[in-house]
Design a protein around this motif. Structure first.
Motif, PDB file in Angstrom:
ATOM      1  N   VAL A  22       0.845  -1.200   0.000  1.00  0.00           N
ATOM      2  CA  VAL A  22       0.000   0.000   0.000  1.00  0.00           C
ATOM      3  C   VAL A  22       0.878   1.247   0.000  1.00  0.00           C
ATOM      4  CG1 VAL A  22      -1.654   1.333   1.355  1.00  0.00           C
ATOM      5  CG2 VAL A  22      -1.974  -1.121   1.090  1.00  0.00           C
ATOM      6  N   ARG A  23       1.943   1.201   0.755  1.00  0.00           N
ATOM      7  CA  ARG A  23       2.865   2.333   0.758  1.00  0.00           C
ATOM      8  C   ARG A  23       3.465   2.548  -0.630  1.00  0.00           C
ATOM      9  NH1 ARG A  23       6.242   3.372   5.561  1.00  0.00           N
ATOM     10  NH2 ARG A  23       5.383   1.297   5.960  1.00  0.00           N
ATOM     11  N   ILE A  25       2.071   1.866  -3.441  1.00  0.00           N
ATOM     12  CA  ILE A  25       1.058   2.497  -4.289  1.00  0.00           C
ATOM     13  C   ILE A  25       0.946   3.982  -3.937  1.00  0.00           C
ATOM     14  CG2 ILE A  25      -1.380   2.503  -4.920  1.00  0.00           C
ATOM     15  CD1 ILE A  25      -1.466  -0.489  -4.316  1.00  0.00           C
ATOM     16  N   ALA A  26       0.996   4.268  -2.656  1.00  0.00           N
ATOM     17  CA  ALA A  26       0.818   5.655  -2.223  1.00  0.00           C
ATOM     18  C   ALA A  26       1.976   6.535  -2.680  1.00  0.00           C
ATOM     19  CB  ALA A  26       0.681   5.708  -0.695  1.00  0.00           C
ATOM     20  N   GLU A  63      -9.875  -5.039  -0.742  1.00  0.00           N
ATOM     21  CA  GLU A  63      -9.959  -3.596  -0.538  1.00  0.00           C
ATOM     22  C   GLU A  63     -10.094  -2.848  -1.858  1.00  0.00           C
ATOM     23  OE1 GLU A  63     -10.252  -1.921   2.385  1.00  0.00           O
ATOM     24  OE2 GLU A  63     -10.443  -3.941   3.203  1.00  0.00           O
ATOM     25  N   TYR A  65      -7.407  -2.543  -4.086  1.00  0.00           N
ATOM     26  CA  TYR A  65      -6.124  -1.987  -4.514  1.00  0.00           C
ATOM     27  C   TYR A  65      -5.576  -2.693  -5.748  1.00  0.00           C
ATOM     28  CZ  TYR A  65      -5.932   0.665  -0.172  1.00  0.00           C
ATOM     29  OH  TYR A  65      -6.198   1.529   0.854  1.00  0.00           O
ATOM     30  N   LEU A  79      -4.514   4.852  -8.844  1.00  0.00           N
ATOM     31  CA  LEU A  79      -4.559   5.530  -7.552  1.00  0.00           C
ATOM     32  C   LEU A  79      -5.830   6.367  -7.488  1.00  0.00           C
ATOM     33  CD1 LEU A  79      -1.398   7.071  -5.954  1.00  0.00           C
ATOM     34  CD2 LEU A  79      -3.659   7.962  -5.454  1.00  0.00           C
ATOM     35  N   GLY A  80      -6.608   6.166  -6.436  1.00  0.00           N
ATOM     36  CA  GLY A  80      -7.843   6.914  -6.292  1.00  0.00           C
ATOM     37  C   GLY A  80      -9.078   6.097  -6.632  1.00  0.00           C
ATOM     38  N   VAL A  82      -9.984   3.549  -5.044  1.00  0.00           N
ATOM     39  CA  VAL A  82     -10.538   3.050  -3.788  1.00  0.00           C
ATOM     40  C   VAL A  82     -11.040   4.235  -2.972  1.00  0.00           C
ATOM     41  CG1 VAL A  82     -10.031   1.828  -1.657  1.00  0.00           C
ATOM     42  CG2 VAL A  82      -8.965   1.089  -3.797  1.00  0.00           C
ATOM     43  N   PRO A  83     -12.316   4.265  -2.640  1.00  0.00           N
ATOM     44  CA  PRO A  83     -12.884   5.410  -1.925  1.00  0.00           C
ATOM     45  C   PRO A  83     -12.589   5.371  -0.429  1.00  0.00           C
ATOM     46  CG  PRO A  83     -14.594   3.799  -2.315  1.00  0.00           C
ATOM     47  CD  PRO A  83     -13.346   3.241  -2.937  1.00  0.00           C
ATOM     48  N   ALA A  84     -12.645   6.531   0.191  1.00  0.00           N
ATOM     49  CA  ALA A  84     -12.516   6.616   1.656  1.00  0.00           C
ATOM     50  C   ALA A  84     -13.872   6.296   2.262  1.00  0.00           C
ATOM     51  CB  ALA A  84     -12.027   7.996   2.068  1.00  0.00           C
ATOM     52  N   PHE A  88     -13.542   2.784   6.508  1.00  0.00           N
ATOM     53  CA  PHE A  88     -12.147   3.218   6.578  1.00  0.00           C
ATOM     54  C   PHE A  88     -11.997   4.399   7.521  1.00  0.00           C
ATOM     55  CE2 PHE A  88      -8.966   6.296   5.088  1.00  0.00           C
ATOM     56  CZ  PHE A  88      -7.827   5.567   5.367  1.00  0.00           C
ATOM     57  N   ARG A  89     -12.904   5.343   7.405  1.00  0.00           N
ATOM     58  CA  ARG A  89     -12.813   6.525   8.262  1.00  0.00           C
ATOM     59  C   ARG A  89     -12.979   6.159   9.733  1.00  0.00           C
ATOM     60  NH1 ARG A  89     -13.106  11.404   5.653  1.00  0.00           N
ATOM     61  NH2 ARG A  89     -13.415  11.259   3.403  1.00  0.00           N
ATOM     62  N   LEU A 124       5.365  10.490   2.046  1.00  0.00           N
ATOM     63  CA  LEU A 124       4.939   9.592   0.975  1.00  0.00           C
ATOM     64  C   LEU A 124       4.992  10.271  -0.386  1.00  0.00           C
ATOM     65  CD1 LEU A 124       1.838   8.055   2.687  1.00  0.00           C
ATOM     66  CD2 LEU A 124       3.933   6.861   2.103  1.00  0.00           C
ATOM     67  N   LYS A 125       4.882  11.567  -0.356  1.00  0.00           N
ATOM     68  CA  LYS A 125       4.783  12.297  -1.622  1.00  0.00           C
ATOM     69  C   LYS A 125       6.123  12.844  -2.050  1.00  0.00           C
ATOM     70  CE  LYS A 125       0.040  12.778  -1.939  1.00  0.00           C
ATOM     71  NZ  LYS A 125      -0.968  13.348  -2.843  1.00  0.00           N
TER      72      LYS A 125
END
Lengths: 130, 130
Positions: A22-23, A25-26, A63, A65, A79-80, A82-84, A88-89, A124-125
Motif C-alpha cells: 500500500v505504501r 502504491i501511495a 480492498e 487496490y 490511484l484513487g 478506492v474510496p474513503a 475506513f474513516r 509519501l509524496k
DNA sequence: CCATTTGTTATATATTAAGTATAACAGATA
DNA sequence: TATCTGTTATACTTAATATATAACAAATGG
C-alpha cells in the motif's frame, strides 16, 4: 520495490507485506497497471510461504487496490479508485484517537502531534517534510 | 468511567481496555492519584477473567501510566510523567505512515488528513473539534 | 499439442497469542 | 484474625499465524 519483513514485529507477516505494498502504491513506486510478483516468486524472494503472500494479495484485492487475473497476477489499480469509505474513516478515527491519547499523556502538544501526522503524509509524496 | 469491550474487534480485550484507560487519563476523567478498580472487581464488572485485567494493568505499569501498590491497587500517575520516548515516537511514526499511505490511496488530501488528526487530538481535550 | 506458469483450493501440522478457570501465596488493613 | 489486595502458578481451550505438500484449472508460449 524492496520489501523487508520483521519477524520480531507484533504485526503478522501478511500484514507487514500489505502495508509495504500500500505504501508503494501511495508513494508512486507502484502505479496503475503494474503487476505484483507471482505469489510463488515473491514468497521465494522473501523466504516465506506462498499462502502468506496469497493472504496479502487477497486482502489487497478485497480492498480494491489490485485486481487479480488468472495469468497476469495481481494488477495495481489506478490511484484513487478506492474510496474513503465510512468503514475506513471509522478505523482511521479509532487509531488516531488511541495515538492522540498516548500523545497527550506524554505531554505532546497539539501542534507537535499534528506536525508528526503531516510529516508522515508528506514523506509519501516525496515532498519537503517541513 | 464506563468501559465497553467489543468481542468482535480484532484488538484483544486487554488491549482495548488499555486504550480506554489511557484515553481516560488523556481526557482527564482519570487523574493523578486515582485508583483503578481492583483486578477482580473490574474483571467482574466486565465479565472477563481477572488475568486479562491484570495484563492490562501490567502494561500500564510498564509504560509508567500507573504505579501498583499492594493494597491501593493501580494508582494513576500525574499526566506528563511519561515521556515521549524514541520508542514511542518510532511506533507512532510507523502507524502514521500506514494510515497516511491508505489515506493517499483513497485520495484523501493532506489538509483533510491533517484535520482528521487534529480533530482526534482535540476531541480528547473537550475542545471545539474545528 | 504440451509443458509451464499462473492463481486457487484443500489438508495437515506446528507454534504462538489470547482468554479462561482454579488455586494458592503474601502483604496490608480494619 | 478475617478480608482485601496484587501476584504467581498450572492447566486448558480456542483462534490466529505460518508452514508444508499436493493437486486442480485456466492461460500462455513454444
Amino acid at each position: 520495490m524492496i520489501v523487508t519483513l520483521d519477524y520480531e514485529s507484533e504485526l503478522p507477516l501478511y500484514s507487514q507485506l500489505y502495508d509495504e505494498i500500500v505504501r508503494g502504491i501511495a508513494d508512486g513506486s507502484l502505479t496503475s497497471g503494474d503487476s505484483l510478483p507471482s505469489v510463488r516468486s515473491l514468497a521465494g524472494d522473501l523466504s516465506i510461504n506462498l499462502h502468506t503472500v496469497n493472504k496479502t494479495y487477497q486482502r489487497l484485492k478485497q480492498e480494491g487496490y489490485v485486481q487479480i487475473h488468472r495469468q497476469k497476477g495481481a494488477v495495481v489499480q489506478p490511484l484513487g479508485s478506492v474510496p474513503a469509505t465510512p468503514e475506513f474513516r471509522a478505523m482511521m478515527s479509532r487509531q488516531l484517537r488511541s495515538l492522540a491519547a498516548e500523545s497527550v499523556c506524554r505531554s505532546m502538544e497539539e501542534e507537535e502531534f499534528v506536525e508528526q501526522c503531516r510529516s508522515a503524509y508528506r514523506s509519501l509524496k516525496g515532498e519537503d517534510p517541513s
